[in-house]
Design a protein around this motif. Structure first.
Motif, PDB file in Angstrom:
ATOM      1  N   ASP A 146       7.882  48.444  99.192  1.00 54.10           N
ATOM      2  CA  ASP A 146       8.735  49.176  98.251  1.00 54.10           C
ATOM      3  C   ASP A 146       9.142  50.534  98.816  1.00 54.10           C
ATOM      4  O   ASP A 146      10.295  50.945  98.712  1.00 54.10           O
ATOM      5  N   GLY A 147       8.161  51.219  99.415  1.00 51.58           N
ATOM      6  CA  GLY A 147       8.465  52.525  99.997  1.00 51.58           C
ATOM      7  C   GLY A 147       9.452  52.431 101.134  1.00 51.58           C
ATOM      8  O   GLY A 147      10.329  53.289 101.286  1.00 51.58           O
ATOM      9  N   GLY A 148       9.338  51.394 101.918  1.00 59.63           N
ATOM     10  CA  GLY A 148      10.252  51.217 103.044  1.00 59.63           C
ATOM     11  C   GLY A 148      11.688  50.987 102.586  1.00 59.63           C
ATOM     12  O   GLY A 148      12.631  51.525 103.171  1.00 59.63           O
ATOM     13  N   THR A 149      11.845  50.199 101.546  1.00 55.45           N
ATOM     14  CA  THR A 149      13.191  49.936 101.010  1.00 55.45           C
ATOM     15  C   THR A 149      13.828  51.231 100.514  1.00 55.45           C
ATOM     16  O   THR A 149      14.999  51.509 100.767  1.00 55.45           O
ATOM     17  N   ARG A 150      13.034  52.029  99.802  1.00 59.80           N
ATOM     18  CA  ARG A 150      13.538  53.329  99.330  1.00 59.80           C
ATOM     19  C   ARG A 150      13.864  54.244 100.503  1.00 59.80           C
ATOM     20  O   ARG A 150      14.921  54.901 100.533  1.00 59.80           O
ATOM     21  N   ASN A 151      12.975  54.290 101.503  1.00 64.28           N
ATOM     22  CA  ASN A 151      13.186  55.188 102.636  1.00 64.28           C
ATOM     23  C   ASN A 151      14.438  54.827 103.421  1.00 64.28           C
ATOM     24  O   ASN A 151      15.171  55.712 103.888  1.00 64.28           O
ATOM     25  N   ARG A 152      14.688  53.522 103.579  1.00 62.84           N
ATOM     26  CA  ARG A 152      15.893  53.109 104.295  1.00 62.84           C
ATOM     27  C   ARG A 152      17.140  53.573 103.526  1.00 62.84           C
ATOM     28  O   ARG A 152      18.106  54.076 104.126  1.00 62.84           O
ATOM     29  N   ARG A 199      29.264  51.883 103.555  1.00 64.61           N
ATOM     30  CA  ARG A 199      28.865  50.575 103.009  1.00 64.61           C
ATOM     31  C   ARG A 199      27.388  50.295 103.230  1.00 64.61           C
ATOM     32  O   ARG A 199      26.726  49.720 102.370  1.00 64.61           O
ATOM     33  N   GLU A 200      26.866  50.655 104.404  1.00 66.24           N
ATOM     34  CA  GLU A 200      25.447  50.398 104.682  1.00 66.24           C
ATOM     35  C   GLU A 200      24.556  51.160 103.704  1.00 66.24           C
ATOM     36  O   GLU A 200      23.570  50.624 103.204  1.00 66.24           O
ATOM     37  N   ALA A 201      24.902  52.411 103.465  1.00 64.32           N
ATOM     38  CA  ALA A 201      24.108  53.206 102.525  1.00 64.32           C
ATOM     39  C   ALA A 201      24.165  52.608 101.127  1.00 64.32           C
ATOM     40  O   ALA A 201      23.138  52.496 100.444  1.00 64.32           O
ATOM     41  N   LEU A 202      25.346  52.213 100.687  1.00 68.24           N
ATOM     42  CA  LEU A 202      25.479  51.607  99.365  1.00 68.24           C
ATOM     43  C   LEU A 202      24.714  50.291  99.270  1.00 68.24           C
ATOM     44  O   LEU A 202      24.132  49.977  98.232  1.00 68.24           O
ATOM     45  N   LYS A 203      24.690  49.539 100.372  1.00 69.02           N
ATOM     46  CA  LYS A 203      23.957  48.269 100.380  1.00 69.02           C
ATOM     47  C   LYS A 203      22.467  48.509 100.165  1.00 69.02           C
ATOM     48  O   LYS A 203      21.829  47.840  99.335  1.00 69.02           O
ATOM     49  N   TYR A 204      21.897  49.485 100.864  1.00 69.39           N
ATOM     50  CA  TYR A 204      20.460  49.734 100.738  1.00 69.39           C
ATOM     51  C   TYR A 204      20.120  50.440  99.421  1.00 69.39           C
ATOM     52  O   TYR A 204      19.025  50.253  98.881  1.00 69.39           O
ATOM     53  N   ILE A 205      21.049  51.222  98.893  1.00 74.49           N
ATOM     54  CA  ILE A 205      20.837  51.807  97.569  1.00 74.49           C
ATOM     55  C   ILE A 205      20.754  50.695  96.528  1.00 74.49           C
ATOM     56  O   ILE A 205      19.890  50.717  95.632  1.00 74.49           O
ATOM     57  N   LYS A 209      17.568  49.916  94.150  1.00 73.35           N
ATOM     58  CA  LYS A 209      17.689  49.943  92.685  1.00 73.35           C
ATOM     59  C   LYS A 209      17.302  48.608  92.055  1.00 73.35           C
ATOM     60  O   LYS A 209      16.592  48.566  91.049  1.00 73.35           O
ATOM     61  N   ASP A 210      17.769  47.516  92.661  1.00 72.71           N
ATOM     62  CA  ASP A 210      17.588  46.198  92.044  1.00 72.71           C
ATOM     63  C   ASP A 210      16.196  45.609  92.245  1.00 72.71           C
ATOM     64  O   ASP A 210      15.730  44.817  91.431  1.00 72.71           O
ATOM     65  N   HIS A 211      15.514  45.992  93.345  1.00 74.15           N
ATOM     66  CA  HIS A 211      14.253  45.327  93.675  1.00 74.15           C
ATOM     67  C   HIS A 211      13.031  46.245  93.660  1.00 74.15           C
ATOM     68  O   HIS A 211      11.901  45.753  93.688  1.00 74.15           O
ATOM     69  N   VAL A 212      13.232  47.558  93.639  1.00 69.12           N
ATOM     70  CA  VAL A 212      12.098  48.483  93.657  1.00 69.12           C
ATOM     71  C   VAL A 212      12.120  49.413  92.450  1.00 69.12           C
ATOM     72  O   VAL A 212      11.200  49.420  91.622  1.00 69.12           O
ATOM     73  N   ARG A 213      13.176  50.165  92.342  1.00 67.43           N
ATOM     74  CA  ARG A 213      13.250  51.192  91.299  1.00 67.43           C
ATOM     75  C   ARG A 213      13.148  50.604  89.896  1.00 67.43           C
ATOM     76  O   ARG A 213      12.554  51.208  88.998  1.00 67.43           O
ATOM     77  N   PHE A 225      17.645  60.383  88.208  1.00 69.47           N
ATOM     78  CA  PHE A 225      17.455  60.665  89.630  1.00 69.47           C
ATOM     79  C   PHE A 225      17.399  59.340  90.390  1.00 69.47           C
ATOM     80  O   PHE A 225      16.683  58.416  89.992  1.00 69.47           O
ATOM     81  N   LEU A 226      18.119  59.258  91.502  1.00 67.00           N
ATOM     82  CA  LEU A 226      18.157  57.996  92.256  1.00 67.00           C
ATOM     83  C   LEU A 226      16.840  57.732  92.969  1.00 67.00           C
ATOM     84  O   LEU A 226      16.241  56.666  92.808  1.00 67.00           O
ATOM     85  N   PHE A 227      16.372  58.671  93.752  1.00 65.19           N
ATOM     86  CA  PHE A 227      15.203  58.430  94.597  1.00 65.19           C
ATOM     87  C   PHE A 227      13.934  58.980  93.941  1.00 65.19           C
ATOM     88  O   PHE A 227      13.820  60.182  93.690  1.00 65.19           O
ATOM     89  N   LEU A 228      12.999  58.067  93.681  1.00 66.78           N
ATOM     90  CA  LEU A 228      11.767  58.410  92.975  1.00 66.78           C
ATOM     91  C   LEU A 228      10.547  58.140  93.852  1.00 66.78           C
ATOM     92  O   LEU A 228      10.595  57.303  94.758  1.00 66.78           O
TER      93      LEU A 228
END
Length: 314
Positions: A146-152, A199-205, A209-213, A225-228
């Motif tokens: 989960d942390g890795g997905t957010r960090n990317r 696009r890459e940033a939006l893809k990882y955001i 959002k969908d799988h971690v946040r 806030f986006l990043f928690l």
């Protein structure tokens, strides 16, 4: 929309003056120096950046009237934009070549760049990452966690939009315009600006959002806030610094890395690729350095075009 505060005739004269001498310089490099096409374009690009600088400062300066003080101001401006010392030195080399040409053609009596061997360029900048180093650092992120997905998502956003670390941690979901490809950023002095996001940033955001946040127990007041962090509060500056330092260590990058490194790399890679100074200045959220305001804002479609055309991740 650009609102000009000086007359059209003055502007046209200044632009024509530079265009004429740049064209002559191009012919000189091709016919007398026999340089390769890529080298010629690099030289011409450097001189074009100098012309853009005078336009941004609203100075009607002919190439034949440029002073050493003008060139020192130009180098300091590049420094403020976050150019790496290497890029500044390379651009200064191109500028020097142009004035040596004017001196050679007896168009000027003195080379204003002659004494600019070691210009004072202000505060020391953090190291700038090469694109392959950024890719190596991103590759060290474990997307199975989960942390890795957010960090990317965070690092892609930093590099995609040139945000300050405070702007990153304060980024709100309600300020992300996916369809338009922009984020609304609250910068220094609570000033807002719109910045293109790739696009890459939006893809990882979206992945974050969908799988971690969505599974976090978000604390009251932190819902937008986006990043928690994993406790449901918006992430801290120190956490972002630590994440980047750890990834640099894993990737074997010896440079001094911080969140600001991504901001400097964003600006450097855009300008090295050919983006104009005014567009980069707008995206970084720097104050206008003109004494009178030349424009209210740059067209947003143009800023997106700059990102799509010159950003390595595009």
């Amino acid at each position: 929309m650009i609102i000009f505060m000086f007359t059209v005739s003055q502007t046209k004269f200044a632009m024509v003056s530079w265009d004429v001498y740049i064209k002559q310089f191009r012919n000189y490099l091709k016919l007398e120096r026999s340089l390769a096409g890529n080298s010629i374009e690099a030289y011409v690009r450097d001189i074009t950046k100098l012309r853009e600088f005078f336009e941004i400062k609203n100075l009607e300066v002919s190439p034949l009237k440029v002073s050493q003080a003008n060139l020192v101001d130009f180098i300091e401006f590049l420094n403020e934009l976050g150019m790496s010392p290497y890029t500044q030195a390379r651009m200064l080399s191109g500028v020097k070549g142009f004035f040596k040409f004017l001196l050679y053609e007896q168009l000027i009596d003195k080379d204003p760049s002659e004494l600019l061997e070691s210009p004072k360029i202000g505060r020391k900048l953090p190291d700038t990452l090469e694109f392959h180093e950024i890719e190596a650092l991103l590759a060290e992120i474990d997307l199975s966690t989960d942390g890795g997905t957010r960090n990317r998502a965070m690092l892609e956003t930093l590099y995609s939009s040139g945000l300050r670390v405070t702007e990153l941690i304060e980024l709100r979901i309600s300020n992300i315009y996916v369809e338009e490809g922009f984020v609304r950023v609250i910068g220094k002095g609570s000033k807002e600006r719109l910045v293109p996001i790739g696009r890459e940033a939006l893809k990882y955001i979206r992945l974050y959002k969908d799988h971690v946040r969505v599974h976090l127990d978000i604390k009251k007041g932190h819902e937008d806030f986006l990043f928690l962090n994993m406790r449901g509060s918006h992430i801290s500056r120190i956490s972002v610094f630590t994440i980047i330092k750890d990834l640099a260590l894993k990737a074997g990058i010896k440079k001094s890395i911080s969140p600001h490194t991504f901001r400097h790399s964003f600006a450097t890679h855009l300008i090295e690729g050919g983006a104009d100074l005014r567009a980069v200045q707008e995206m970084l959220g720097h104050e206008s350095i003109t004494t009178t305001e030349i424009y209210t804002h740059l067209d947003r479609d143009y800023l997106k075009q700059i990102i799509n055309e010159f950003h390595p991740r595009s």
